[in-house]
Motif scaffolding. Sequence first.
Motif, PDB file in Angstrom:
ATOM      1  N   ASN A 102       0.849  -1.185   0.000  1.00 65.07           N
ATOM      2  CA  ASN A 102       0.000   0.000   0.000  1.00 65.07           C
ATOM      3  C   ASN A 102       0.886   1.237   0.000  1.00 65.07           C
ATOM      4  O   ASN A 102       1.716   1.414   0.881  1.00 65.07           O
ATOM      5  N   LEU A 103       0.691   2.084  -0.971  1.00 66.04           N
ATOM      6  CA  LEU A 103       1.521   3.270  -1.119  1.00 66.04           C
ATOM      7  C   LEU A 103       0.727   4.489  -0.666  1.00 66.04           C
ATOM      8  O   LEU A 103      -0.184   4.940  -1.342  1.00 66.04           O
ATOM      9  N   ALA A 104       1.086   5.007   0.489  1.00 62.01           N
ATOM     10  CA  ALA A 104       0.404   6.186   1.031  1.00 62.01           C
ATOM     11  C   ALA A 104       0.934   7.452   0.368  1.00 62.01           C
ATOM     12  O   ALA A 104       2.088   7.489  -0.067  1.00 62.01           O
ATOM     13  N   PRO A 105       0.118   8.508   0.282  1.00 63.92           N
ATOM     14  CA  PRO A 105       0.628   9.777  -0.260  1.00 63.92           C
ATOM     15  C   PRO A 105       1.789  10.292   0.594  1.00 63.92           C
ATOM     16  O   PRO A 105       1.790  10.137   1.811  1.00 63.92           O
ATOM     17  N   MET A 106       2.765  10.876  -0.052  1.00 61.66           N
ATOM     18  CA  MET A 106       3.928  11.418   0.647  1.00 61.66           C
ATOM     19  C   MET A 106       4.090  12.872   0.212  1.00 61.66           C
ATOM     20  O   MET A 106       4.597  13.142  -0.865  1.00 61.66           O
ATOM     21  N   PRO A 107       3.679  13.825   1.055  1.00 60.79           N
ATOM     22  CA  PRO A 107       3.793  15.229   0.657  1.00 60.79           C
ATOM     23  C   PRO A 107       5.238  15.698   0.533  1.00 60.79           C
ATOM     24  O   PRO A 107       5.515  16.680  -0.122  1.00 60.79           O
ATOM     25  N   GLY A 108       6.168  14.987   1.127  1.00 60.50           N
ATOM     26  CA  GLY A 108       7.583  15.313   0.996  1.00 60.50           C
ATOM     27  C   GLY A 108       8.407  14.052   1.142  1.00 60.50           C
ATOM     28  O   GLY A 108       8.194  13.279   2.053  1.00 60.50           O
ATOM     29  N   VAL A 109       9.322  13.824   0.219  1.00 59.04           N
ATOM     30  CA  VAL A 109      10.229  12.681   0.306  1.00 59.04           C
ATOM     31  C   VAL A 109      11.588  13.238   0.694  1.00 59.04           C
ATOM     32  O   VAL A 109      12.151  14.076  -0.009  1.00 59.04           O
ATOM     33  N   PHE A 110      12.098  12.790   1.814  1.00 53.94           N
ATOM     34  CA  PHE A 110      13.330  13.329   2.368  1.00 53.94           C
ATOM     35  C   PHE A 110      14.488  12.354   2.191  1.00 53.94           C
ATOM     36  O   PHE A 110      14.269  11.148   2.096  1.00 53.94           O
TER      37      PHE A 110
END
Length: 113
Positions: free
Chosen positions: A27-35
């Motif tokens: 399950n791929l959740a939304p990621m508002p920022g990838v750090f």
Amino acid sequence: MCNLYSITTNQAAIIALFRVVNRYVGNLAPMPGVFPDYQAPIVRNGPDGRELATARWGMPSSSKALMDATKKRAEKLQVKGKTRAGPGCLNRISASISGASAGVRPPRGAAEG
């Protein structure tokens, strides 16, 4: 690279856009920022076609950065009295790091100052 990458679409849209054959992300959740140093989805070419998988996002560290982080951790452990190893221990760690291939990283936060 700092927070310029985000995932705001769903997994089905990514699969359709890149014509992904296999997916290994669950399950791929939304990621508002990838750090840096966090897992993020990537599309890569696999033996059976394109794959959607997760990988650590960021730039690999240099051998010098890995060595400096190792020495710093060893010094902190010695100050806390949490090391039982003699002076050769750091040399063995140094040899294993300098002989390691690119992509081998210490735990997250180890290279921080």
